[in-house]
Design a protein around this motif. Structure first.
Motif, PDB file in Angstrom:
ATOM      1  N   HIS A 106       0.858  -1.214   0.000  1.00  0.00           N
ATOM      2  CA  HIS A 106       0.000   0.000   0.000  1.00  0.00           C
ATOM      3  C   HIS A 106       0.879   1.244   0.000  1.00  0.00           C
ATOM      4  N   HIS A 108       1.004   5.359  -1.656  1.00  0.00           N
ATOM      5  CA  HIS A 108       0.504   6.473  -2.472  1.00  0.00           C
ATOM      6  C   HIS A 108       1.711   7.027  -3.242  1.00  0.00           C
ATOM      7  N   HIS A 264      -8.610   2.178   3.908  1.00  0.00           N
ATOM      8  CA  HIS A 264      -8.002   2.521   5.205  1.00  0.00           C
ATOM      9  C   HIS A 264      -9.083   2.397   6.292  1.00  0.00           C
ATOM     10  N   HIS A 291      -3.917  -0.312   7.910  1.00  0.00           N
ATOM     11  CA  HIS A 291      -3.626   0.178   9.262  1.00  0.00           C
ATOM     12  C   HIS A 291      -4.286  -0.686  10.347  1.00  0.00           C
ATOM     13  N   ASP A 342       3.213   3.282   2.433  1.00  0.00           N
ATOM     14  CA  ASP A 342       2.135   4.242   2.632  1.00  0.00           C
ATOM     15  C   ASP A 342       2.440   5.565   1.924  1.00  0.00           C
TER      16      ASP A 342
HETATM   17 ZN   LIG Z   1      -2.388   5.148   3.076  1.00  0.00          ZN
END
Ligand SMILES: [Zn+2]
Length: 478
Positions: A106, A108, A264, A291, A342
């Motif tokens: 995961h 971005h 998330h 998370h 992340d």
């Molecule tokens: Zn994230």
């Protein structure tokens, strides 16, 4: 006494941007402008890696202390001692640990332009920064940010990324982002997400998602890339809670296309989003939860019962104050767990070796137990378990005949390693991206002798730097 003129940040950035505009020469990588480089990946050759310490991460085979790996046409042909492959190019593996490429779950990646930009005051924290700057992105900025992220990934031994793209401001944004992934040669999932600032009451551009799905063959880089949905879910974003009608429509669109979903959840104390997802029947094997640092025993059971994988990103969770990932609780429940970057706006870098070390240290400290999460288990999370959590363990995540040839070679003869003690411990506790000598994805050598082969690093860095300068200017963010 101070004699030197202090260079201001603005002057420094200006000079870096100027270097980029000049087109710095002397690069090892392919030439050409940023838009004409696709289709120039290295060949899928035939290779024989010899005499390496091979960690197959396959439960039945385990480690092979002095072994060879034969790769042909993108696949692993054989792993074992004294292999014969007369037509293969030999790669010396002495002093190297060979293991499956690291699997990231995961990230971005467009945020890579915003590296280390989460500030020290609430108004400059991660979310307002990503929102303000994300709105100022042009499609080419998605390309440049993601390309920098892909370069960093490959350099550090990450061969699979889950690119959680939550700034698609129009079809060109997704296309530019995908172009960066394709040109890098990395394997991964591209999850389609709402733009920063997308109204909370409106679904995503479902027609755009459907169009990408329809034409996916032209984006997938011959099967290296898959499509998913970066679902906003029920969580509260910078622009408020997403309305039930909007999140339901987004979810239904993904299920109708048969693509996996990622969301998330439960990153703040008191959150019960997972309970809500369970009640409303949103959980499933195809729904990855990110998370989940604040999770009740009932929610853990719901995730396990529904086969939901979980993605943990210890550095961003620690940095932003989401709390400690309860890794051991998920593993004890039989939940597939993957590790993730992340966003480098919070984590700074995309060092999976450091991420492995953090996940182990947090778990052992949290439970006051030196032996809670052994290094080899952590290495599984970064390879075969991570692959399982992304549904790609039939192709990658371990070194086994018939699997695709995604592997890395770590040079143990470097100053931060130097002795050969316990290989799993060395990789989790001591190794760094700089120790990654060779990276192979689908049988293509994308890093060799410490240098990326298909990405022009200097150009990538210069163009990313110039892009950030322009984004900041458009956003009025100084
Ligand atoms: Zn994230």
């Amino acid at each position: 006494m101070k004699t030197e003129k202090t260079i201001t940040r603005r002057e420094f950035l200006g000079s870096v941007a100027a270097l980029g505009a000049l087109g710095v020469t002397g690069c090892a990588g392919p030439a050409g402008s940023s838009s004409d480089r696709s289709g120039r990946l290295p060949e899928q050759g035939e290779y024989l890696i010899r005499n390496a310490y091979v960690m197959t991460m396959d439960a039945a085979t385990g480690d092979l202390p002095d072994a060879d790996v034969h790769v042909k046409q993108g696949a692993i042909v054989a792993v074992g001692g004294s292999l014969q492959a007369p037509g293969a190019q030999a790669i010396e593996g002495r002093g190297m640990i060979v293991l499956p490429g690291l699997v990231e779950t995961h990230w971005h990646m467009w945020n890579t332009l915003l590296r280390s930009m989460s500030g020290d005051k609430r108004e400059y924290g991660y979310f307002p920064t990503a929102l303000a700057l994300g709105k100022a992105y042009l499609p080419e900025d998605m390309y440049r940010g993601t390309r920098l992220g892909a370069a960093e990934a490959l350099n550090g031994g990450i061969t699979f990324v889950h690119d959680w793209c939550h700034n698609i401001r129009g079809p060109q944004y997704a296309e530019a982002n995908l172009r960066a992934l394709r040109e890098s040669g990395i394997r991964g999932r591209f999850s389609y997400g709402a733009a920063q600032g997308h109204p909370a009451t409106e679904p995503i551009d479902i027609a755009d998602l459907e169009g990408l799905h329809r034409d996916w063959r032209s984006h997938s880089n011959e099967g290296l890339l898959a499509l998913g949905l970066a679902w906003r879910g029920v969580s509260t974003g910078a622009t408020g809670s997403v309305s039930a009608a909007a999140y339901q429509r987004d979810f239904n669109a993904a299920r109708a296309l048969g693509i996996p979903i990622s969301v998330h959840a439960n990153n703040r104390k008191g959150s019960d989003a997972i309970a809500l997802l369970a009640r409303e029947k949103f959980l499933g094997r195809d729904v990855q939860i990110i998370h989940a640092t604040w999770v009740s025993p009932g929610e853990i059971r719901a995730l396990a019962d529904n086969g939901c994988p979980v993605s943990l990103s210890p550095y961003t969770e620690l940095r932003i104050g989401f709390g400690f990932p309860p890794t051991g609780d998920f593993l004890a429940a039989g939940i597939p767990v993957g590790l993730s970057v992340d966003t480098t706006a919070l984590s700074g870098n995309a060092d999976m070796f450091a991420i492995m070390k953090a996940i182990q240290n947090v778990e052992n400290s949290r439970t006051n137990d030196e032996f809670k999460l052994p290094a080899r288990r952590v290495l599984e999370l970064a390879t075969i378990e991570g692959a399982r959590s992304m549904g790609v363990d039939d192709r990658v995540g371990s070194l086994k005949p018939g699997k695709r040839a995604d592997l890395i070679m770590v040079n143990t003869r470097e100053v931060n390693l130097g002795v050969f003690s316990e290989p799993a411990h060395m990789l989790v506790e001591a190794a760094q991206p700089a120790n990654v000598d060779t990276v192979m994805v689908d049988g293509r050598i994308l890093k060799r002798r410490g240098r990326l082969t298909a990405i022009d690093v200097e150009q990538t860095v210069n163009e990313a730097s110039a892009a950030l300068t322009a984004v900041r200017k458009r956003a009025g963010w100084w």
